[in-house]
Design a protein around this motif. Structure first.
Motif, PDB file in Angstrom:
ATOM      1  N   ALA A 212       0.814  -1.216   0.000  1.00 36.65           N
ATOM      2  CA  ALA A 212       0.000   0.000   0.000  1.00 36.65           C
ATOM      3  C   ALA A 212       0.845   1.263   0.000  1.00 36.65           C
ATOM      4  O   ALA A 212       0.308   2.375  -0.059  1.00 36.65           O
ATOM      5  CB  ALA A 212      -0.933   0.012   1.214  1.00 36.65           C
ATOM      6  N   SER A 217       2.931   0.102  -4.231  1.00 35.77           N
ATOM      7  CA  SER A 217       1.788   0.267  -5.135  1.00 35.77           C
ATOM      8  C   SER A 217       2.249   0.345  -6.588  1.00 35.77           C
ATOM      9  O   SER A 217       1.555  -0.126  -7.495  1.00 35.77           O
ATOM     10  CB  SER A 217       0.981   1.506  -4.753  1.00 35.77           C
ATOM     11  OG  SER A 217       1.779   2.678  -4.785  1.00 35.77           O
ATOM     12  N   ASP A 238      -4.032  -1.565   5.767  1.00 30.88           N
ATOM     13  CA  ASP A 238      -3.589  -1.332   4.390  1.00 30.88           C
ATOM     14  C   ASP A 238      -4.302  -2.219   3.377  1.00 30.88           C
ATOM     15  O   ASP A 238      -4.112  -2.052   2.173  1.00 30.88           O
ATOM     16  CB  ASP A 238      -2.081  -1.593   4.278  1.00 30.88           C
ATOM     17  CG  ASP A 238      -1.254  -0.670   5.148  1.00 30.88           C
ATOM     18  OD1 ASP A 238      -1.731   0.443   5.450  1.00 30.88           O
ATOM     19  OD2 ASP A 238      -0.135  -1.073   5.543  1.00 30.88           O
ATOM     20  N   LYS A 241      -6.476  -0.543   0.521  1.00 33.08           N
ATOM     21  CA  LYS A 241      -5.677   0.244  -0.420  1.00 33.08           C
ATOM     22  C   LYS A 241      -4.837  -0.647  -1.313  1.00 33.08           C
ATOM     23  O   LYS A 241      -4.723  -0.417  -2.523  1.00 33.08           O
ATOM     24  CB  LYS A 241      -4.789   1.221   0.345  1.00 33.08           C
ATOM     25  CG  LYS A 241      -4.082   2.232  -0.541  1.00 33.08           C
ATOM     26  CD  LYS A 241      -3.384   3.296   0.295  1.00 33.08           C
ATOM     27  CE  LYS A 241      -2.814   4.405  -0.588  1.00 33.08           C
ATOM     28  NZ  LYS A 241      -2.165   5.482   0.215  1.00 33.08           N
ATOM     29  N   ASP A 244      -6.995  -2.161  -3.888  1.00 34.08           N
ATOM     30  CA  ASP A 244      -7.382  -1.156  -4.871  1.00 34.08           C
ATOM     31  C   ASP A 244      -6.286  -0.945  -5.914  1.00 34.08           C
ATOM     32  O   ASP A 244      -6.578  -0.678  -7.085  1.00 34.08           O
ATOM     33  CB  ASP A 244      -7.701   0.164  -4.163  1.00 34.08           C
ATOM     34  CG  ASP A 244      -8.146   1.248  -5.122  1.00 34.08           C
ATOM     35  OD1 ASP A 244      -9.150   1.029  -5.842  1.00 34.08           O
ATOM     36  OD2 ASP A 244      -7.495   2.313  -5.175  1.00 34.08           O
ATOM     37  N   ASN A 332       0.667   7.334  -5.921  1.00 34.36           N
ATOM     38  CA  ASN A 332       0.192   7.082  -4.561  1.00 34.36           C
ATOM     39  C   ASN A 332       0.682   8.214  -3.664  1.00 34.36           C
ATOM     40  O   ASN A 332       1.758   8.138  -3.075  1.00 34.36           O
ATOM     41  CB  ASN A 332       0.711   5.727  -4.077  1.00 34.36           C
ATOM     42  CG  ASN A 332       0.151   5.323  -2.719  1.00 34.36           C
ATOM     43  OD1 ASN A 332      -0.598   6.066  -2.095  1.00 34.36           O
ATOM     44  ND2 ASN A 332       0.524   4.139  -2.276  1.00 34.36           N
ATOM     45  N   GLY A 334       0.139  10.474  -0.390  1.00 34.54           N
ATOM     46  CA  GLY A 334      -0.542  10.418   0.897  1.00 34.54           C
ATOM     47  C   GLY A 334      -0.834  11.774   1.495  1.00 34.54           C
ATOM     48  O   GLY A 334      -1.790  11.936   2.254  1.00 34.54           O
ATOM     49  N   THR A 353       0.153   6.510   4.557  1.00 33.62           N
ATOM     50  CA  THR A 353       0.587   5.613   3.487  1.00 33.62           C
ATOM     51  C   THR A 353       0.597   6.416   2.195  1.00 33.62           C
ATOM     52  O   THR A 353      -0.319   7.177   1.909  1.00 33.62           O
ATOM     53  CB  THR A 353      -0.356   4.402   3.351  1.00 33.62           C
ATOM     54  OG1 THR A 353      -1.681   4.847   3.092  1.00 33.62           O
ATOM     55  CG2 THR A 353      -0.334   3.560   4.600  1.00 33.62           C
TER      56      THR A 353
END
Length: 362
Positions: A212, A217, A238, A241, A244, A332, A334, A353
């Protein structure tokens, strides 16, 4: 403290390096008419100033105490950088930061092992080229770029940075600076770990630790694109995510048995320690354990163990940003904060994250 755009009080002395004929570092300063090369590019030589013209100051985050970590960060004024040979100066619009930088020797010393504090951390950037160093080719003034700075030079948590041109790639106009700054370390680490070091092939299985996170990712998405079966790990929080971003199974490292995963062809380790050591036992014959957190504590019985440091690569940056543009890759992020608030943003009171991005110029 007031951050003004004033000239630096020191002037060049007779010992200062002289600019090449027709130009000098003074050329970039606002309100002056810089000499131009035949192609219209600004001509700048190695570090120099001219008497009567001082260097403007910029805002920057600096660190001086390794033991203090990110808590020791301070927002200060620093002279804007001057370009060395084959450098460009980039007006930074957004920059990324990796918390583990505080433990890297290159944050504190130069290539010869000499103390270089106070140093500016951060090595990912997206921005606009404002000047070219002497001999620089491949990029032009006003071009949008993104990429990595050298590990042993001042970094990107600042308004300007001097960067080797070869470390940067063009940033398409339809990619936001914030997105661009989130890609270099995470994207290149994933790309190089999977394809250069892990030699991933279609149909293989990949165990991605920290799935995550910013790197995990990216690893997940690229591995899925190239036909791998991806198992992700992380904390229980996590799971959603990681799923996903494309993991097909998820292992909660706090509650599930890692060994229940069975054999895999490739482990991508961003955690190390006991998790990395136990992961070596999961590698199938001929498989690979790839680590970005130092040499693995254990090696596969019949496979490879590789640790590596990510390197700049313009072509690979192009591959990565192309996938962002067409939707095959999602970044990604955060948290996003302005440079004035960077010290607080990089010392969060709760777990984040994804990558924290610092915006410098809008």
């Amino acid at each position: 403290m007031r951050f003004g755009r004033r000239r630096h009080p020191r002037r060049a002395t007779s010992l200062a390096p002289q600019p090449p004929p027709g130009g000098g570092g003074w050329a970039r300063r606002r309100g002056l008419s810089p000499p131009l090369l035949g192609n219209g590019h600004v001509l700048l030589g190695p570090v120099q100033t001219r008497a009567g013209y001082g260097r403007y100051l910029m805002k920057a985050i600096v660190v001086t105490d390794q033991a203090a970590g990110t808590a020791g960060m301070t927002l200060v004024e620093r002279p804007e950088p001057e370009p060395a040979l084959n450098d460009v100066i980039v007006r930074i619009h957004a920059s990324g930061f990796v918390p583990t930088e505080m433990a890297w020797p290159s944050t504190w010393t130069d290539r010869l092992g000499r103390d270089r504090t106070p140093s500016i951390p951060g090595h990912e950037l997206a921005g606009v080229v404002t000047a070219l160093g002497y001999g620089t080719t491949g990029l032009s003034v006003s071009q949008r770029v993104f990429g990595l700075t050298d590990w042993t030079r001042d970094g990107t948590l600042a308004e300007y940075a001097a960067v080797e041109a070869r470390n940067l790639a063009p940033l398409p106009g339809d990619v936001d600076f914030t997105v661009g700054a989130s890609l270099p370390i995470s994207g290149l680490t994933a790309w190089q770990g999977l394809f250069e070091h892990g030699r991933l092939r279609t149909g293989q299985s990949v165990l991605v630790h920290g799935a995550a996170g910013a790197v995990g990712s990216m690893v997940t998405q690229l591995a899925r694109e190239f036909g791998a079966y991806v198992i992700g790990t992380g904390r229980a929080a996590d799971r959603a995510k990681a799923l996903d971003f494309g993991v097909q199974e998820f292992v909660d490292l706090e509650n599930d048995a890692l060994e229940a995963v069975g054999g895999v062809d490739l482990v991508f380790d961003v955690i190390g320690g006991d998790i990395g050591k136990r992961s070596a036992g999961l590698i199938r014959a001929g498989g690979t354990l790839v680590s970005v957190v130092g040499p693995p504590a254990a090696r596969p019985a019949d496979g490879l163990a590789i640790d590596f440091v990510v390197t700049p690569d313009r072509a690979q940056l192009g591959e990565i940003v192309g996938r962002v543009r067409d939707g095959r890759l999602r970044t990604n992020i955060g948290n996003v904060a302005d440079l004035d608030d960077a010290v607080n943003a990089l010392n969060p009171t709760e777990r984040i994250t994804g990558k924290t991005i610092i915006r410098t110029h809008s």
